[in-house]
Design an enzyme around this catalytic site. Structure first.
Site, PDB file in Angstrom:
ATOM      1  N   GLY A  80      -5.263  -4.911   6.782  1.00  0.00           N
ATOM      2  CA  GLY A  80      -6.384  -3.990   6.684  1.00  0.00           C
ATOM      3  C   GLY A  80      -7.532  -4.278   7.633  1.00  0.00           C
ATOM      4  N   THR A 133       0.819  -1.207   0.000  1.00  0.00           N
ATOM      5  CA  THR A 133       0.000   0.000   0.000  1.00  0.00           C
ATOM      6  C   THR A 133       0.852   1.255   0.000  1.00  0.00           C
ATOM      7  OG1 THR A 133      -1.730  -1.140   1.192  1.00  0.00           O
ATOM      8  CG2 THR A 133      -1.796   1.256   1.269  1.00  0.00           C
TER       9      THR A 133
HETATM   10  N1  ASP Z   1      -3.640  -2.419   3.944  1.00  0.00           N
HETATM   11  C1  ASP Z   1      -3.665  -3.223   2.760  1.00  0.00           C
HETATM   12  C2  ASP Z   1      -4.872  -4.118   2.800  1.00  0.00           C
HETATM   13  O1  ASP Z   1      -5.222  -4.603   3.847  1.00  0.00           O
HETATM   14  C3  ASP Z   1      -2.474  -4.072   2.548  1.00  0.00           C
HETATM   15  C4  ASP Z   1      -1.133  -3.521   2.756  1.00  0.00           C
HETATM   16  O2  ASP Z   1      -0.921  -2.440   3.268  1.00  0.00           O
HETATM   17  O3  ASP Z   1      -0.220  -4.228   2.379  1.00  0.00           O
HETATM   18  O4  ASP Z   1      -5.411  -4.393   1.753  1.00  0.00           O
END
Ligand code: ASP
Length: 347
Positions: free
Chosen positions: A258, A204
């Protein structure tokens, strides 16, 4: 004798006359602006794109959009169409954007569109809604000039997916992404997903910025957790979870597991803690501790990191596990990567 009304009027006059010089002596906190902060060390290159806008006194909302676009456009990168697919081998994208007036837009479970953050911005600007998902989001994107891409996996993602398929268990496994990344080492041109010291990167890119006019905005874009269940949406496109901006107070964004961020309305919590007087780092730490308190044992096995800036351009971060890096770019230093403090020590 002076009438009561005259006395009050007189008193009010002398008070305001006194208060003008008093106000001018009040100590104002120095404001660092413009400034842009992004998740991970890969955020440094992203910040450089944002700086092309911020450095010319451009608007924070434009800066965070071009920043997000720059990593979305990078083939074989962990964000955008080059990212890891879901369990069915399809890349699905989540993104959201928020400006200084609390306008916000979001897309989730979006397929075959290169720049989800720009679709999210269009949702914000051209619709009465905040969030569009799946087929509807794609249809909206196509109606607004975006092109439908092939949906082919990037070379990196293809390799990782094939590896994952060998043992694929068709059920949600909390830490599957990290396990896969550990097995593979190295991911994309921006940064390795897995570092030799045992820390891991996520998929992300969250970017928050304060512009020259003192306005805050943020963007958050992702392909989500690798090998997620089809249809799974994480925190990244959810306003108040993956991203929150309050132009009176500050802005925050997150990366990591997440589901855990959604559970505590993570970035909203961070901004509210700054409203209560905490520094950006203290506010991020409180949100991390809230997540850990829910399930201290489980929290040993996943990562969540928050970054935040306040209205004065002060910034900070905090994570559950060590290894959460973030990038800060402001006028005087040309950009630096920092390692956030974490709740748990290195294993
Ligand atoms: N926060 C993102 C999700 O849960 C994943 C990540 O940050 O790698 O989709």
């Amino acid at each position: 004798m002076q009438s009561r009304r005259k006395f009050i009027r007189g008193a009010a006059f002398s008070w305001s006359a006194l208060s003008i010089p008093m106000l001018s002596f009040a100590k104002k906190a120095a404001v660092t602006k413009p400034i842009v902060v992004s998740t991970w060390d890969s955020g440094l290159a992203v910040n450089a794109e944002a700086w092309k806008v911020l450095g010319k006194s451009g608007k924070a909302i434009d800066a965070v959009e071009v920043a997000a676009n720059s990593i979305e456009n990078t083939i074989n990168c962990c964000v955008g169409l080059g990212g890891n697919p879901d369990r069915d081998g399809k890349v699905t994208l989540d993104a959201c954007i928020m400006d200084e007036k609390a306008n916000c837009g979001s897309v989730a479970f979006l397929e075959k569109i290169k720049n989800p953050i720009s679709v999210a911005r269009k949702v914000m600007e051209k619709t009465p809604h905040v969030m569009l998902v799946g087929e509807g989001a794609q249809q909206f994107a196509l109606e607004n000039g975006f092109t439908k891409e092939s949906g082919a996996l990037s070379a990196d993602a293809e390799k990782t997916y094939k590896e994952w398929l060998k043992k694929s268990e068709y059920k949600p496994v909390m830490n599957i992404e990290q396990q896969q990344i550990k097995a593979k080492k190295g991911h994309g041109p921006f940064a390795p997903n897995y570092f030799e010291d045992g820390s891991f990167n996520h998929d992300t890119m969250g970017t928050i910025a304060l512009d020259n006019s003192g306005d805050l905005s943020g963007a958050c874009t992702t392909s989500g957790m690798g090998f997620k269940m089809r249809g799974r949406v994480g925190d990244s496109p959810i306003i108040g979870a993956g991203l929150f901006v309050d132009n009176e107070i500050g802005a925050a964004t997150s990366s990591g597991q997440g589901e855990e961020v959604i559970r505590v309305c993570g970035t909203h919590l961070v901004v509210e803690m700054m409203r209560a007087g905490k520094t950006p780092k203290e506010a991020c730490k409180i949100a991390v501790e809230r997540i850990i308190k829910i399930n201290p044992e489980k929290a040993r096995d996943f990562q969540v990191g928050f970054i935040a800036i306040n209205k004065n351009g002060e910034y900070g971060a905090y994570s559950i596990q060590p290894g959460f890096s973030y990038s800060v770019t402001k006028a005087d230093d040309g950009g630096k990567v920092y390692m956030a403090e974490s709740h748990f020590a290195k294993k």
